[in-house]
Write an enzyme that holds these catalytic residues in place. Structure first.
Site, PDB file in Angstrom:
ATOM      1  N   ASP A 190      96.662  83.898  84.046  1.00  0.00           N
ATOM      2  CA  ASP A 190      95.541  83.017  83.458  1.00  0.00           C
ATOM      3  C   ASP A 190      95.021  83.658  82.024  1.00  0.00           C
ATOM      4  O   ASP A 190      94.943  84.916  81.992  1.00  0.00           O
ATOM      5  CB  ASP A 190      94.426  82.998  84.413  1.00  0.00           C
ATOM      6  CG  ASP A 190      93.131  82.316  84.018  1.00  0.00           C
ATOM      7  OD1 ASP A 190      93.160  80.991  83.800  1.00  0.00           O
ATOM      8  OD2 ASP A 190      92.167  82.792  83.712  1.00  0.00           O
TER       9      ASP A 190
ATOM     10  N   GLU B 168      99.661  81.527  80.708  1.00  0.00           N
ATOM     11  CA  GLU B 168      98.690  80.422  80.118  1.00  0.00           C
ATOM     12  C   GLU B 168      98.663  81.078  78.667  1.00  0.00           C
ATOM     13  O   GLU B 168      97.870  81.766  78.360  1.00  0.00           O
ATOM     14  CB  GLU B 168      97.557  80.305  80.625  1.00  0.00           C
ATOM     15  CG  GLU B 168      96.728  79.262  79.906  1.00  0.00           C
ATOM     16  CD  GLU B 168      95.441  79.007  80.924  1.00  0.00           C
ATOM     17  OE1 GLU B 168      94.979  77.832  80.911  1.00  0.00           O
ATOM     18  OE2 GLU B 168      94.963  79.948  81.375  1.00  0.00           O
TER      19      GLU B 168
END
Length: 708
Positions: free
Chosen positions: A349, A385
């Protein structure tokens, strides 16, 4: 209660049971004292001062302490927020290396390091003890009968990812026993695994399962929860609430059994991990673990005012990956999940935040260098990401070797194409062929591109074609939260409608997106529930919706049953044809360069695309020829790979277009396999050759296969 405390060892960190007793070790560079706190079954606390310190690791060994014992730490040192220090021994702290926690955090004024009587003054000091609000770490037994289970190591180019949520996927499943719904055991149930197997995916990517803050401060009193789980408070412990069997270490065994069962079914397990920040938030956040253990070590602080946190994540803080101990914590966690829990990879993330050595994102940051040389982690799937919320944080295409990336440009381009936004076809062609413009320059392959249309963050596929605007009122933030620019199109009516023409168009658009996704080069990621028409009623930020807004509804209306069947056929078709999952680029040349024989690009009139047409922002129809006899890739034993040849006819125009076969292909017979105006695959009964035009319905895809 008398407890013998021996010196113990500084390594490994955390609580380690050796069959006779347990060693405890905690790193704190700036602490002046550390107490180990043991809790009996009645929550009575026994405090033991750890006197042994080596290389800033405070440690001790206690004979007789076995799996199931619960513990925490209290850490002494200066409470001087203006200097970056927030020690407060009144706060029980969670061991960063704990393998299990017995509960979730309860909210109350006690969990804050500063005085609740002065809520705007984090430089005040709280004497309130919070041990009854803080979950206790649990000593665990790491043994497990893996029965020769191995990482599956599915080749990346053959991977199809299914992003989902442990609880949401299983909570309402009628064939899973009620007591298992919402748990790791529920996800391992034969009914859950059967759906994944028949769908044809090869890897399941789970939203965060590290122990996380279930109810962040801004949600207290709203009845809402942190459903997604992007507020980790520990990087080793499986989230306790997802356990059906108990929380005194049973969740560890249950998670391992889930992985083992998924592996037996041929499905890899990828974890969405959040090493960029923690749930402790900004300077007004609670003191739960790292903040109280050594705030100045673990967090990025503002250099000229260390009372405050650098925030590249939008969540209040950022981990200090410049410090060796923080890097060690992350690397130890990653290795633990691979070696002890057998997971097959990770999706990071806001990964750009991990690459910030100073302020700019550095692709040669220590974090990447360490992973690159690690013999364990360099051999699992690594997905970034590739952005954060800090300045200069958007880095799609800029991660190093070994890394794949969520390709946000793919998402945006394909959404724009199918909603009819004027844009040049060159952009669409790059995305469809694996985004060589983003990944080829540094030696990466098409598998560097994780292609996706939807993700957990945003509209699911059904809502993408049903809503122009977000409808997040249920989040109780007056619809201010969530992305306002969704690149969505409601096909003529906002939300639910009984208009059959609009519903048919929405169904066609869903199939258009799925066909584009599954037949593109790169790695497709399907969001769980898109295959059954899951809707969030227009909510594009369901992070706090632990409710039917987020849970899968398994009661399929007829059109969604058709969608599920179509998706299964489509995934099976991709897996059968290597031309749609190439390991290498098309000839390694510009995608529309002359002399390339493995792919061709044509106008609806059958002529080759011109340079002007590639740049013409008003063109929204194209024919793509894929030559199955010119794949130029060897199989695993060096054998030549040959596949069928195909023509793909894309029409994103609002009117029907009759496509002419390319001149070189008119001498052959072509059978129609897919026409997205239809809810199912075709049997190839429609044959085209010569000058016979191929009618393509407005906003549709047609796939033709060469048969002679």
């Amino acid at each position: 209660m008398y407890v013998a405390l021996w010196p113990g060892k500084p390594y490994p960190l955390g609580a380690t049971w050796d069959g006779k007793g347990t060693n405890f070790a905690l790193f704190s560079e700036n602490a002046t004292g550390v107490e180990l706190c043991l809790f009996d079954k009645d929550d009575q606390e026994t405090r033991l001062a750890l006197k042994e310190v080596d290389n800033f690791v405070w440690h001790g060994y206690i004979p007789g302490v076995s799996p199931g014992y619960r513990y925490g730490f209290r850490v002494y040192g200066p409470y001087a927020p203006d200097q970056g220090h927030r020690f407060n021994p009144a706060k029980l702290l969670i061991d960063p290396y704990a393998k299990a926690l017995d509960d979730n955090i309860r909210f109350g004024k006690e969990i804050f390091g500063y005085s609740w009587n002065e809520p705007e003054n984090d430089e005040s000091w709280s004497e309130l003890d919070d041990s009854h609000f803080i979950p206790k770490a649990v000593v665990v037994d790491d043994s497990f009968d893996w029965d020769n289970d191995q990482l599956l190591q599915t080749p990346f180019h053959e991977t199809i990812i299914y992003e989902t949520h442990v609880k949401g996927f299983t909570k309402l499943h009628p064939d899973i026993p009620e007591e298992l719904r919402g748990t790791y055991a529920g996800l391992a149930h034969p009914a859950a695994i059967s759906h994944l197997q028949t769908l044809g995916i090869t890897a399941i990517e789970l939203l965060p399962i590290h122990q996380f803050l279930s109810c962040p401060g801004h949600l207290v009193g709203t009845g809402l929860k942190n459903y997604w789980g992007y507020d980790s408070i520990n990087y080793f412990a499986p989230h306790a609430s997802y356990s059906a069997g108990g929380t005194l270490g049973e969740q560890v065994t249950e998670f391992k059994q889930m992985v083992k069962d998924l592996h037996t079914a041929g499905i890899e397990v990828i974890l969405d991990v959040v090493y960029n920040h923690t749930g402790e938030g900004n300077h007004f956040g609670p003191t739960l673990s790292l903040r109280g253990i050594d705030n100045a070590v673990y967090y990025r602080l503002v250099e000229d005012d260390p009372r405050y946190y650098m925030d590249f994540t939008g969540c209040g803080n950022s981990l200090n990956v410049r410090h060796p101990q923080v890097l060690k914590l992350i690397m130890d966690s990653l290795r633990y999940w691979v070696l002890e829990m057998h997971v097959d990879g990770f999706r990071f993330d806001l990964a750009s935040a991990l690459a910030r050595e100073l302020y700019e994102v550095d692709s040669l940051a220590a974090f990447f260098d360490i992973i690159h040389q690690d013999p364990i982690l360099s051999n699992v799937k690594l997905i970034a990401e590739p952005w954060d919320v800090g300045e200069g944080g958007y880095h799609v295409g800029k991660f190093p070797l070994l890394w794949s990336e969520w390709n946000g440009k793919y998402r945006d381009t394909v959404r724009d194409f199918w909603r009819g936004v004027d844009s040049n076809l060159g952009e669409f062609a790059y995305r469809f062929t694996g985004s060589s413009d983003l990944y080829e320059f540094n030696g990466r392959r098409p598998s560097a591109s994780i292609n996706f249309i939807t993700a957990h963050d945003g509209f699911p596929l059904n809502d993408l074609v049903s809503y122009n605007e977000k409808h997040n009122e249920a989040n109780q933030e007056e619809n201010r939260d969530g992305e306002s620019y969704n690149r969505s199109w409601n096909c003529g009516a906002e939300g639910a409608t009984n208009d059959r023409s609009i519903l048919r168009l929405r169904e066609r658009q869903r199939r258009n997106f799925l066909v584009t996704l599954m037949l593109s080069q790169g790695i497709p990621m399907l969001v769980g529930g898109d295959e059954i028409g899951r809707s969030q009623q227009g909510n594009n930020n369901a992070y706090c919706q632990d409710s039917t807004i987020s849970w899968f509804d398994w009661n399929l209306p007829e059109e969604n049953a058709d969608l599920l069947d179509f998706t299964r056929q489509l995934i099976y078709f991709r897996r059968q044809h290597p031309i749609f999952r190439r390991r290498k680029w098309f000839q390694g040349r510009a995608i529309h360069g002359s002399g390339v024989h493995d792919i061709g690009w044509f106008n609806p009139d059958g002529g080759e695309m011109t340079e002007e047409q590639w740049q013409d922002g008003f063109t929204n129809a194209i024919c793509i020829f894929l030559n199955g006899e010119e794949i130029d890739i060897s199989g695993p034993q060096g054998e030549r790979i040959i596949d069928d040849s195909f023509l793909l006819l894309f029409n994103a125009h609002h009117e029907m277009i009759e496509f002419a076969l390319p001149k070189r292909q008119q001498a052959h017979k072509w059978a129609m396999l897919i026409d997205t105006k239809e809810p199912h695959f075709l049997e190839g009964e429609s044959i085209y050759m010569g000058s016979k035009p191929v009618p393509v319905t407005p906003r549709s895809v047609v796939l033709l296969r060469l048969i002679s």
